[in-house]
Design a protein around this motif. Sequence first.
Motif, PDB file in Angstrom:
ATOM      1  N   PHE A   1     -13.841  31.544 -38.660  1.00  0.00           N
ATOM      2  CA  PHE A   1     -14.312  32.782 -38.033  1.00  0.00           C
ATOM      3  C   PHE A   1     -15.373  32.473 -36.987  1.00  0.00           C
ATOM      4  O   PHE A   1     -15.324  32.991 -35.852  1.00  0.00           O
ATOM      5  N   SER A   2     -16.331  31.623 -37.341  1.00  0.00           N
ATOM      6  CA  SER A   2     -17.428  31.315 -36.419  1.00  0.00           C
ATOM      7  C   SER A   2     -16.919  30.626 -35.158  1.00  0.00           C
ATOM      8  O   SER A   2     -17.301  30.988 -34.034  1.00  0.00           O
ATOM      9  N   VAL A   3     -16.052  29.646 -35.338  1.00  0.00           N
ATOM     10  CA  VAL A   3     -15.537  28.909 -34.175  1.00  0.00           C
ATOM     11  C   VAL A   3     -14.679  29.824 -33.308  1.00  0.00           C
ATOM     12  O   VAL A   3     -14.819  29.851 -32.075  1.00  0.00           O
ATOM     13  N   ALA A   4     -13.779  30.594 -33.925  1.00  0.00           N
ATOM     14  CA  ALA A   4     -12.879  31.445 -33.154  1.00  0.00           C
ATOM     15  C   ALA A   4     -13.640  32.514 -32.378  1.00  0.00           C
ATOM     16  O   ALA A   4     -13.408  32.722 -31.178  1.00  0.00           O
TER      17      ALA A   4
ATOM     18  N   GLY B   1      -6.638  37.669 -34.771  1.00  0.00           N
ATOM     19  CA  GLY B   1      -6.833  38.745 -35.741  1.00  0.00           C
ATOM     20  C   GLY B   1      -6.778  38.241 -37.171  1.00  0.00           C
ATOM     21  O   GLY B   1      -7.527  38.713 -38.037  1.00  0.00           O
ATOM     22  N   TYR B   2      -5.896  37.273 -37.426  1.00  0.00           N
ATOM     23  CA  TYR B   2      -5.806  36.696 -38.770  1.00  0.00           C
ATOM     24  C   TYR B   2      -7.124  36.036 -39.158  1.00  0.00           C
ATOM     25  O   TYR B   2      -7.625  36.224 -40.274  1.00  0.00           O
ATOM     26  N   LEU B   3      -7.707  35.247 -38.237  1.00  0.00           N
ATOM     27  CA  LEU B   3      -8.969  34.567 -38.536  1.00  0.00           C
ATOM     28  C   LEU B   3     -10.112  35.562 -38.693  1.00  0.00           C
ATOM     29  O   LEU B   3     -11.028  35.335 -39.499  1.00  0.00           O
ATOM     30  N   LEU B   4     -10.089  36.659 -37.940  1.00  0.00           N
ATOM     31  CA  LEU B   4     -11.131  37.675 -38.086  1.00  0.00           C
ATOM     32  C   LEU B   4     -11.063  38.336 -39.463  1.00  0.00           C
ATOM     33  O   LEU B   4     -12.086  38.554 -40.123  1.00  0.00           O
ATOM     34  N   LEU B   5      -9.849  38.663 -39.914  1.00  0.00           N
ATOM     35  CA  LEU B   5      -9.699  39.304 -41.218  1.00  0.00           C
ATOM     36  C   LEU B   5      -9.976  38.352 -42.371  1.00  0.00           C
ATOM     37  O   LEU B   5     -10.315  38.792 -43.475  1.00  0.00           O
ATOM     38  N   SER B   6      -9.822  37.056 -42.130  1.00  0.00           N
ATOM     39  CA  SER B   6      -9.966  36.089 -43.214  1.00  0.00           C
ATOM     40  C   SER B   6     -11.374  36.103 -43.798  1.00  0.00           C
ATOM     41  O   SER B   6     -11.545  35.936 -45.015  1.00  0.00           O
ATOM     42  N   LEU B   7     -12.380  36.308 -42.963  1.00  0.00           N
ATOM     43  CA  LEU B   7     -13.754  36.231 -43.469  1.00  0.00           C
ATOM     44  C   LEU B   7     -14.053  37.323 -44.490  1.00  0.00           C
ATOM     45  O   LEU B   7     -14.442  37.012 -45.625  1.00  0.00           O
ATOM     46  N   PRO B   8     -13.907  38.614 -44.156  1.00  0.00           N
ATOM     47  CA  PRO B   8     -14.232  39.623 -45.177  1.00  0.00           C
ATOM     48  C   PRO B   8     -13.326  39.546 -46.402  1.00  0.00           C
ATOM     49  O   PRO B   8     -13.784  39.735 -47.530  1.00  0.00           O
TER      50      PRO B   8
ATOM     51  N   GLY C   1       2.983  38.592 -41.616  1.00  0.00           N
ATOM     52  CA  GLY C   1       2.887  39.536 -40.512  1.00  0.00           C
ATOM     53  C   GLY C   1       2.170  39.000 -39.290  1.00  0.00           C
ATOM     54  O   GLY C   1       2.566  39.293 -38.161  1.00  0.00           O
ATOM     55  N   LEU C   2       1.122  38.189 -39.479  1.00  0.00           N
ATOM     56  CA  LEU C   2       0.299  37.735 -38.359  1.00  0.00           C
ATOM     57  C   LEU C   2       0.596  36.308 -37.923  1.00  0.00           C
ATOM     58  O   LEU C   2       0.437  35.970 -36.752  1.00  0.00           O
ATOM     59  N   LEU C   3       0.999  35.468 -38.860  1.00  0.00           N
ATOM     60  CA  LEU C   3       1.274  34.065 -38.523  1.00  0.00           C
ATOM     61  C   LEU C   3       2.762  33.767 -38.433  1.00  0.00           C
ATOM     62  O   LEU C   3       3.154  32.655 -38.066  1.00  0.00           O
TER      63      LEU C   3
END
Length: 428
Positions: free
Chosen positions: A129-132, A23-30, A79-81
């Motif tokens: 994001f792309s790799v995950a 979820g952290y990596l997904l939110l990182s992109l936007p 919170g996420l890491l």
Amino acid sequence: MAHHRLPTALRAPIEARAWREFGYLLLSLPLSVVYFAFSIAAVSLGAGLLITFLGIPVLAGGLAMCRGFGALERARARGLLGLDIADPEPARGERGGVMSWVGAVLKSGASWRHLLYALVHMPWAIFAFSVAVTFWTTGWAMFTYPLWSWIFPTFVGRGGIQLYGDRSHSVELDTSTELALTSLFGLALVLVTPWIIRSLATVDRVMVVGLLGPSRLATRVSELESDRGVVVDTAAADLRRIERDLHDGAQARLVALAMDLGLAKEKLAEDPRAAAVMVEEAHVEVKTALQELRDLARGIHPAILTDRGLDAALSAVAARCTVPVTVEVDLPSRPAAAIEGIAYFTVSELLQNVSKHARARRAFVDVWRTGDRLLLQVRDDGRGGADPEAGSGLAGLTERLDAVDGVLAVDSPVGGPTTVTAELPWRG
């Protein structure tokens, strides 16, 4: 500690940690796109307006905005890491006012590190994001392929996932063997993906700590300020202890001694025998007062430590312990007087704990040097259960050692034995 039936490799895909990091990596992109766009716009505008007075406050406002982004990123990482990172030093003007604040923001290294984070995080976020997403979706899709493979012949008009195809020939995953192999390959991806995501999240952790946390210099200054407070408090406590010991011990005895000698002087002419008895009692009091003064002086800084060093001083402390103590000191030379004194009082207090609380039969003291560190170890075969966090004297020792970059490690399981190891810097 919880025991799990599944090994870590099989448990990782369904653990909460993997999903939080994903979820952290997904939110990182936007978020990184927003950070990058706003930062570039603000800094470019501020730099373009530097030929006018407006460029300076605009640039400071852009850096302050980056600091706000950093606060959001620290909260997200917390919170996420599970990354507990302190806030950097705030930008405060010396004189107050807007322009003083602008100067403080521009001169703050933390502000520029936040800007650097906003710039470099976006390309990394795109890659992560792309790799995950690729590994996560591909792995679970292939692992569950036998459950939804019916979609292809029903809605697409093909036998299954097409691996290759041209006008005359095509290769599709549609047989039972191919379904099983696809699922197995997907399972392998599912098991590997959490570790890939964990590696990607580790890079984010490094970036957050390195760019959004306090600088090493600021952290060190804060530690030194805290250590200075501990040293001041410790010195004040020692002075109060010395004053109390003098007031309640030697001073009270000397006052009583003066009164007794005054009475003996008055009786000397009329009752010499009674005066002699009072002088004898006064003599005993003098010896007692002298012993108390010697003990007090030894508690401040023993002469034997100054004259003969740690080996002799610790042997003298061990001789006063209520249990037999074996002392081994292996030092090529003497450390600095301050370090030597701290080492002496550390061992002395630990041996007092052994006498009062350990119920031990034997104790051992070892002192040696390793590189640029002086190590002390006190062991006993007592009942154990010593806890530095329980408000005991061990907590005070820990604070004293921290003040000189020292470390205190306590290994004391219930039932014993207890091993306390202290590490001090060697300053010759």
